[in-house]
Write an enzyme that holds these catalytic residues in place. Structure first.
Site, PDB file in Angstrom:
ATOM      1  N   THR A 105      92.472  74.115  62.129  1.00 53.15           N
ATOM      2  CA  THR A 105      91.985  75.357  63.081  1.00 53.15           C
ATOM      3  C   THR A 105      92.168  76.415  63.063  1.00 53.15           C
ATOM      4  O   THR A 105      90.843  76.747  63.662  1.00 53.15           O
ATOM      5  CB  THR A 105      92.221  74.381  64.612  1.00 53.15           C
ATOM      6  OG1 THR A 105      93.482  74.351  64.637  1.00 53.15           O
ATOM      7  CG2 THR A 105      92.085  72.350  64.521  1.00 53.15           C
ATOM      8  N   CYS A 106      92.422  76.720  63.195  1.00 54.28           N
ATOM      9  CA  CYS A 106      93.293  78.574  62.798  1.00 54.28           C
ATOM     10  C   CYS A 106      91.895  78.751  61.725  1.00 54.28           C
ATOM     11  O   CYS A 106      91.240  80.533  62.076  1.00 54.28           O
ATOM     12  CB  CYS A 106      94.537  78.528  61.619  1.00 54.28           C
ATOM     13  SG  CYS A 106      94.935  78.649  60.532  1.00 54.28           S
TER      14      CYS A 106
END
Length: 1078
Positions: free
Chosen positions: A1045-1046
């Site tokens: 998700t980063c």
């Protein structure tokens, strides 16, 4: 020899000179002695003469008065009037106020008593009938009455002894200013003399008038009424009012006397108030002589008004106005029909307008605080402060129910009943019947009717400037001027006007009769002609807007959305449509002076009401979608004009951003951020590789981040921040530098600090976050809140969406809306605690005695097992909640729960947030829109937009079989909820960015992951070749899709079957519970 003779000669001359001087001095002594003796003999003679006169007076009257007081009917025993007259004349020759006060009172008692006698010899008036004494008697009576006036000025009404003297003197004045107590005039023989007697009284009053008669009465009224405890009783006050009226009646209400009466008598503070309380007879006398009609009619002339106001100036002019208002209230059923409108309305408006010249904006060396007008450039005398409470009561009658109905309610109802017929269309609350577009014939017929009736449509509406419209406008102008002038009772005036629902609603109905969209075109045309907006019609509009703003603010949800009485939701829709278009067209057409817009009363009032309705709609919608957008705005052209720096467009963005599409405002926000980065040199190119490096341990994420970033200057935090993670073994983690590591750090930090278990934030029943009132249990909790505000500000600044739902009341405080005067805490209480809101609403509408619930102005809270009591006001534990103060209690309770309890935490959070985000940028958005800016758009996932802005790695491309299966599965097999979960799975937020995926940072990407890759080492040449040539043909059944998700990255195995991809993706998405990392 010669020397001796010269010496003796000098001595002789000196002795002669001394003897001469001695003789002269002796002569002077003799003359002085003679003069002193003469003075003493004269004084003794005078004292003897005075004593003789006083003895004669005392011998004549004491027995008479004492005896007559026992039996008033023994008239033959009374002394002859001529004897008393002679004694009285001699008394006046030697009269001294202090010495002869009691004698004078005895004389007055005798004279008044003698008038009841029908005997010419006994009645004191009988002396006048003697030709020898008539002229001297008139002069004597004038002197006697003038002495009464002098005593009235000296005596103190608060003293019971002095009060007896005051009553005697008033009785004497009453006896000789009218003939109704003269028994002689009732005899048949004296019928012919009645006219002369009346003229005699008029002559006496004329003399008194020129010697300060009204000033004496004014002084007595001021000393008797303007004090904490009123001294004048019924008899005294009735006598004074009667005495003041007699010269007026005698002179047939001449302008000169009426002027003096109004200036000297009717301007006495709270005179009419006390007349109504103490002396109903005085009110009856006023009604008999139509005093209200005469005074108002007199003051309606400009010259008379100027004379009166310039004489009285501000303070006493307001007292005169208050007396006139109370007269208007008491005479509302008896006055002439035309007295109230236009005469009374114009008089009140002019008085209030004139008072404004004494009102100043702020405290100064020459200003004084006035309880009604605010800072005032006139000083108070001793009589005004004690009267202020009753003065406010008098003024409040103007906006009380009876006067409002008389002045505005009844005329409006009559106009609406008479002026609106069935042909004029539906009322303001009834939506018109929609056009049946499905029937072509019906549509064409309606179009033809509309074309033919276009020329006659104006007949259905009133025109601005018509008699009806002018009447309503002038009455509204009066109340508007009252609001402007009497700043300290503004809330009372608005409450009074709003309490009469039918009047405010009737005014709205009346506005609806002025043309389509409430007379929008008519008002705009008038504004084009009257650029200063000073016409009464605009003051009518301002008054309605001010009242509606107040009304909407105090209206709770049950009253507005459920009861809908009298205003329907459709009324609010129509109202907001009128306001929206009026403000838009007046700004775009530059009908207002844009430089001084903040000081324009019309714009300010309409704009305030518009925002009150808009914010109410944002909190709980009553208007249809797209209602607030102005159709005339073309986004591209508007933004182009804005870039050129055109003033109207800039003003619209500042004052009414809601008229512009939300997407365009977000673009403005992102452009403002980009421009600031350029100006501050914070772009990556400008930084030239320079950045702030933060090293954090995964196990101490918040602590390390706080330690390194809390003290970082806001400019550095706005710039590029790189994060290096330290794993559990103390080694640096490898990461691909796409700003993704910082995004991961931001997401992880926000996830942890907003976790309710940390007790920095709590959740409402709707799972919305707000600061915890007990966060003080955490060490350095305020510094943490400031840090959280900075972190969230950084996320918004960089366009990183985070799934953090805030309670709307908290976001309102972040936007600064709670600082505005018309913000209502009770309105947003449901976003914190619906049960408390229902309880407080129950208290508001409770019909019985609320004190039976035994509530006080305090609230108990459980903290660490102990009950802590908070007082809503100082001493609140001892103040019971009653029907009179329950509204105050409700608002204080809401204010305590939403503000006082979390004030420090909220202020710290806002301070941190605003170090990154400019507050001016936030003014572009409403509370729900700020939530969208933080957490993304609350709309279904647009797969086409996502696919258009997707990047591929590891051999995948847009036409790859697995990629095509992925988009097909998302489109066909996944529900809307599952698609949102997919987005959360890959980006950590279930909502798309506000402007679409083109603005997702970092961009969404998909990478092919092989089955044997136990550890993903990134975009290597081998993985690309294997993915591209699909070296491994075995279906990776045991591998689930994963995400980073980063980096907004989906790691997708090269599945061989569509069904496998669907099932694995669904399992992975639904098992994800937060920020899932690969």
């Amino acid at each position: 020899m010669f020397s001796k003779s010269i010496t003796s000669k000098d001595t002789f001359l000196e002795q002669t000179k001394a003897a001469r001087e001695e003789r002269a001095l002796e002569k002077k002594r003799e003359q002085s002695a003679i003069k002193i003796q003469a003075i003493v003999r004269g004084w003794l003679a005078k004292q003897k003469f005075i004593k003789l006169i006083l003895n004669d007076f005392d011998q004549l009257l004491p027995d008479l008065v004492s005896h007559s007081s026992q039996d008033e009917h023994q008239q033959p025993e009374l002394v002859q009037a001529l004897d008393v007259y002679r004694v009285a004349c001699r008394l006046f020759l030697v009269f001294k106020n202090q010495r002869d006060r009691k004698r004078f009172e005895k004389l007055c008692k005798y004279i008044v008593q003698s008038l009841h006698s029908e005997s010419v010899k006994i009645s004191y008036v009988g002396v006048f009938l003697n030709k020898e004494y008539s002229l001297r008697w008139i002069s004597h009576i004038k002197d006697l009455l003038y002495k009464c006036c002098q005593f009235l000025e000296e005596l103190k009404p608060e003293s019971p002894i002095d009060m007896q003297g005051i009553l005697i003197h008033l009785h004497t004045l009453l006896a000789f200013t009218a003939t109704n107590t003269w028994a002689l005039t009732r005899l048949k023989n004296f019928e012919k003399l009645r006219g002369g007697m009346t003229q005699l009284c008029a002559n006496v009053m004329g003399s008194l008038f020129h010697r300060g008669y009204y000033l004496t009465l004014k002084s007595l009224l001021l000393r008797g009424l303007c004090r904490e405890k009123v001294c004048l009783k019924n008899i005294a006050l009735t006598a004074i009012v009667t005495l003041a009226l007699r010269p007026l009646v005698s002179a047939q209400f001449s302008e000169k006397l009426l002027t003096m009466y109004i200036i000297q008598i009717l301007s006495v503070p709270t005179l009419v108030f006390h007349m109504q309380q103490i002396s109903p007879e005085s009110m009856a006398a006023f009604r008999t002589h139509s005093m209200f009609d005469k005074c108002v009619d007199f003051l309606s002339a400009d010259q008379n008004m100027r004379i009166v106001f310039n004489t009285l100036e501000g303070n006493y002019a307001l007292c005169l106005l208050a007396n006139l208002i109370q007269l208007a209230y008491s005479e509302r059923e008896h006055a002439q029909p035309g007295t109230y409108y236009p005469t009374f309305v114009l008089v009140v408006t002019r008085f209030l307008d004139s008072c404004q010249q004494y009102v100043v904006c702020k405290k100064g060396n020459l200003s004084n605080w006035h309880p009604v007008l605010g800072w005032f450039s006139q000083s108070f005398d001793a009589y005004l402060p004690p009267a202020m409470g009753n003065l406010r009561s008098q003024l409040s009658l103007l906006w009380g129910t009876p006067m409002l109905k008389k002045l505005l309610g009844v005329p409006l109802k009559e106009m609406l009943d008479a002026g609106i017929t069935g042909e004029e269309g539906a009322g303001p609350s009834q939506p018109s019947t929609p056009v049946q577009t499905s029937n072509p014939a019906s549509f064409i017929r309606r179009a033809i009717e509309a074309r033919t009736n276009r020329g006659n449509s104006s007949k259905n509406f009133r025109k601005l400037g018509s008699p009806d419209c002018t009447k309503v406008a002038l009455i509204c102008s009066m109340y508007h001027t009252a609001l402007q002038t009497m700043s300290q009772v503004k809330l009372d005036i608005l409450t009074g006007l709003c309490n009469q629902d039918e009047i405010l609603y009737s005014l709205w109905q009346f506005l609806c009769t002025l043309g389509p969209n409430s007379g929008l075109k008519a008002f705009l045309d008038l504004l084009a002609l009257n650029t200063k907006a000073s016409a009464p019609e605009f003051q009518m509009l301002v008054l309605f807007s001010d009242c509606m703003t107040h009304y909407v603010t105090i209206l709770d949800d049950m009253e507005m959305y459920e009861k809908q009485d009298p205003f329907k939701l459709q009324d609010f829709v129509n109202m907001s449509q009128f306001l929206n278009m009026f403000i838009y067209k007046s700004i775009i057409g530059q009908l207002f002076e844009l430089k001084t817009l903040a000081h324009n009363a019309v714009f300010s009032s309409l704009h305030t009401l518009l925002l009150a309705l808009y914010r109410r709609d944002c909190r709980r919608a009553f208007a249809p979608q797209q209602h607030w957008l102005v159709r005339d705005i073309r986004d591209s052209q508007f933004m182009a004009d804005l870039e050129k720096g055109k003033k109207p467009q800039q003003v619209l963005v500042q004052k009414t951003p809601h008229m512009i599409a939300h997407g365009e405002r977000v673009r403005l926000f992102r452009r403002a951020v980009a421009d600031e980065k350029v100006v501050l040199g914070l772009t990556e190119r400008a930084c030239g590789g320079r950045s702030t490096l933060v090293t954090v341990r995964r196990t101490r994420l918040v602590e390390d981040g706080y330690r390194q970033l809390a003290a970082l200057p806001s400019r550095a935090l706005r710039g590029v921040v790189r994060v290096r993670f330290i794993n559990e073994q103390g080694l640096d983690e490898a990461g691909i530098d796409q700003d993704g590591v910082f995004k991961e750090f931001l997401e992880e930090t926000i996830k942890r600090v907003f976790d309710p278990s940390l007790n920095l934030f709590r959740v409402t029943s709707e799972e919305r976050l707000y600061p915890s009132p007990t966060s003080c249990l955490q060490e350095n909790h305020l510094q943490l809140f400031e840090f959280i505000g900075r972190m969230l500000g950084k996320a918004v600044y960089e366009g990183i969406v985070v799934d953090v739902p805030f309670a709307s009341f908290f976001l309102s405080q972040v936007l600064g809306q709670t600082q505005q005067a018309l913000y209502s805490w009770i309105d947003e209480l449901p976003s914190l605690d619906r049960d408390l809101y229902r309880s407080l609403t129950y208290i508001k509408h409770f019909q019985g005695d609320i004190s039976s619930l035994e509530l006080t102005f305090s609230v108990d809270e459980e903290r660490l097992g102990e009950i802590v009591t908070h007082e809503l006001v100082p001493g609140g534990k001892a103040i019971p909640v009653t029907n009179e103060n329950k509204i105050n209690y409700i608002h204080l309770m809401a204010h305590f729960r939403m503000h006082t309890q979390i004030k420090d935490q909220t202020n710290a959070f806002i301070k941190g947030f605003r170090t990154i985000i400019n507050p001016e940028w936030l003014s572009l958005f409403s509370t729900p829109e700020l939530q969208r800016l933080i957490s993304g758009d609350n709309v279904p996932l647009d797969l086409r937009d996502l696919r258009r802005h997707t990047q591929y790695y590891g051999g995948f491309h847009d036409s790859h079989r697995v990629v095509c299966w992925l988009w097909d599965v998302l489109q066909r097999d996944f529900s809307e909820h599952e698609r949102a979960m997919f987005l959360k799975f890959v980006t950590s937020c279930s909502k798309p960015p506000v402007l679409g995926f083109a603005h997702l940072k970092p961009p969404f990407s998909i990478r092919c992951v092989e089955v044997g890759d136990d550890e993903d080492t990134g975009d290597t040449i081998g993985s690309v070749i294997r993915g591209f040539f699909t070296i491994r043909k075995k279906d990776p059944l045991n591998r689930l899709p994963t995400s980073s998700t980063c980096f907004n990255l989906l790691k997708l195995p090269n599945y061989q079957k569509r069904s496998t991809l669907r099932d694995k993706l669904r399992y992975a998405v639904n098992s994800n519970t937060g920020f899932e990392l690969s």
